[in-house]
Design an enzyme around this catalytic site. Sequence first.
Site, short mmCIF file in Angstrom:
data_model
loop_
_atom_site.label_atom_id
_atom_site.label_comp_id
_atom_site.label_asym_id
_atom_site.label_seq_id
_atom_site.Cartn_x
_atom_site.Cartn_y
_atom_site.Cartn_z
CB SER A 81 0.17 -10.26 -9.09
OG SER A 81 0.53 -9.42 -8.73
CB SER A 82 -3.95 -14.41 -10.66
OG SER A 82 -5.23 -13.22 -10.32
CB SER A 83 -5.70 -8.99 -12.80
OG SER A 83 -4.77 -9.06 -11.06
CG HIS A 117 -2.46 -1.14 1.34
ND1 HIS A 117 -3.30 -0.97 0.18
CD2 HIS A 117 -2.33 -2.26 0.98
CE1 HIS A 117 -4.20 -2.27 0.64
NE2 HIS A 117 -3.57 -3.07 1.02
CB THR A 118 4.77 2.07 0.04
OG1 THR A 118 4.52 0.62 -1.30
CG2 THR A 118 4.98 1.65 1.23
CG ASP A 119 1.56 0.18 -5.54
OD1 ASP A 119 0.52 0.80 -4.71
OD2 ASP A 119 0.66 -0.64 -6.39
CG ASP A 166 0.00 -6.15 -7.83
OD1 ASP A 166 0.89 -5.31 -7.36
OD2 ASP A 166 -0.67 -6.11 -8.28
CE1 TYR A 194 -4.93 -1.98 -3.41
CE2 TYR A 194 -6.02 -0.78 -4.94
CZ TYR A 194 -4.36 -1.04 -4.33
OH TYR A 194 -3.47 -0.16 -4.90
CD GLU A 247 -5.74 -4.55 -12.35
OE1 GLU A 247 -4.76 -4.64 -12.58
OE2 GLU A 247 -5.96 -5.07 -11.40
C1 GLA Z 1 -2.18 -4.91 -5.23
C2 GLA Z 1 -2.51 -3.68 -5.96
C3 GLA Z 1 -0.53 -3.04 -5.98
C4 GLA Z 1 -0.78 -3.05 -4.37
C5 GLA Z 1 -0.99 -3.57 -3.26
C6 GLA Z 1 -0.36 -3.25 -2.21
O1 GLA Z 1 -2.24 -5.95 -5.25
O2 GLA Z 1 -2.66 -3.66 -7.71
O3 GLA Z 1 -0.77 -1.93 -6.75
O4 GLA Z 1 -0.91 -1.72 -3.70
O5 GLA Z 1 -2.09 -4.18 -3.84
O6 GLA Z 1 0.47 -2.89 -2.11
#
Ligand code: GLA
Length: 368
Positions: free
Chosen positions: A127-129, A37-39, A173, A222, A161
């Site tokens: 990160s399947s998507s 949750h930093t990106d 991701d 989210y 996305e």
């Molecule tokens: C998901 C989002 C990412 C990131 C993470 C949390 O994977 O796709 O961009 O924000 O949550 O770190």
Amino acid sequence: MAKINAKSVMQVHAKTFGIEPIGWVFAPGRVNLIGDHTDYNDGFVFPVALEIGAFISYSRNTTGQLRARSMNMEATLERPLDAPAFDDWLDYVLGVLQALAKHQGAPLPSGLDLTIGSTVPTGASVSSSAALEIATLRAATQAFGMDVAPEVLAQLAQKAENEFVGVNCGLMDQMASSTGKPGSALFFDTMTLETTLEPLPTDFSFVTIHSGLSRQLTSGAYNERRSQCEAAAKAIGVPSLRTASMEQVGALPAGKTQDRARHVVTENERVLKARDALREGKMDDFGRLMTESHWSLSRDFQTSTREVDALVESCLSRGALGARITGAGFGGCIVALVKSGEEAALARSLRLAHPTAWHVATSTGLKD
Ligand code: GLA
């Protein structure tokens, strides 16, 4: 369902579309070691590309349509390349193809047949998507002979996305899937877009374990976290939480906004320390930072669950150097750091206390 690999997507392709595919591509899922949750706050992240991922075989067609066979869904869908979002799995594919066409400044030269098989569990925070998006872009660029840099592919996938699928995700991701390599962690500064591959040690392993509880990323929690972070940055008066200090966070009124901001500011510091610890081989320190990150996500960011907290505690009490929830959270996977050779014992002893948990992947350094 047939075992998913390059060979089986090629075979299923020929059977489904009656034409031999031109070729196949692969794009990996990822586990994030620290920095969640930093990106979307211009911060730092530290993911690793996994061995599991999405395989896609491809051929061109003359119908102007996208035809896609999903081995996982056991379904074939067909839609015009310029169709709007439909709220199903094909949106990830169609969204990135439209983003690619826009980037190229022209419609794609022809229709496309794709056969997709993924070994990444969905709704598991691995990160399947992103794997599906990046594999689709790799397939399309190869099918049409386009040369697009991996970083640009990642940005196109994120855009799709955000705008087509409707998830306000950051860039971690897609960047990990497009530019990451198993055996190294990808240090990624989401503000400057600087990346470096940091080799993992060969005598320790990062074990990704599914809690057995799947999550729904589009559920709104989210996007809500993201808005709360933006509100915190606004209240402090900075463009993003990347540049906020702990003093500024401390001056916010006590409550959710302050808690969210505290997580982001401390998490960024932990990622930098974790990168140093990895470089210096101080894996005890790395593990400690992972565990601190977990409790920050659990208490301040509230993206863990009671069951996931218990799974993290079980790993720690069974000798893991550190453990934390990974990715978006709200269920899904955790990642634990153990000495090499202890992976199987950890998975075995977790089985009794956590019957729904299962081993997803192990990441370790590559021996020369
Ligand atoms: C998901 C989002 C990412 C990131 C993470 C949390 O994977 O796709 O961009 O924000 O949550 O770190």
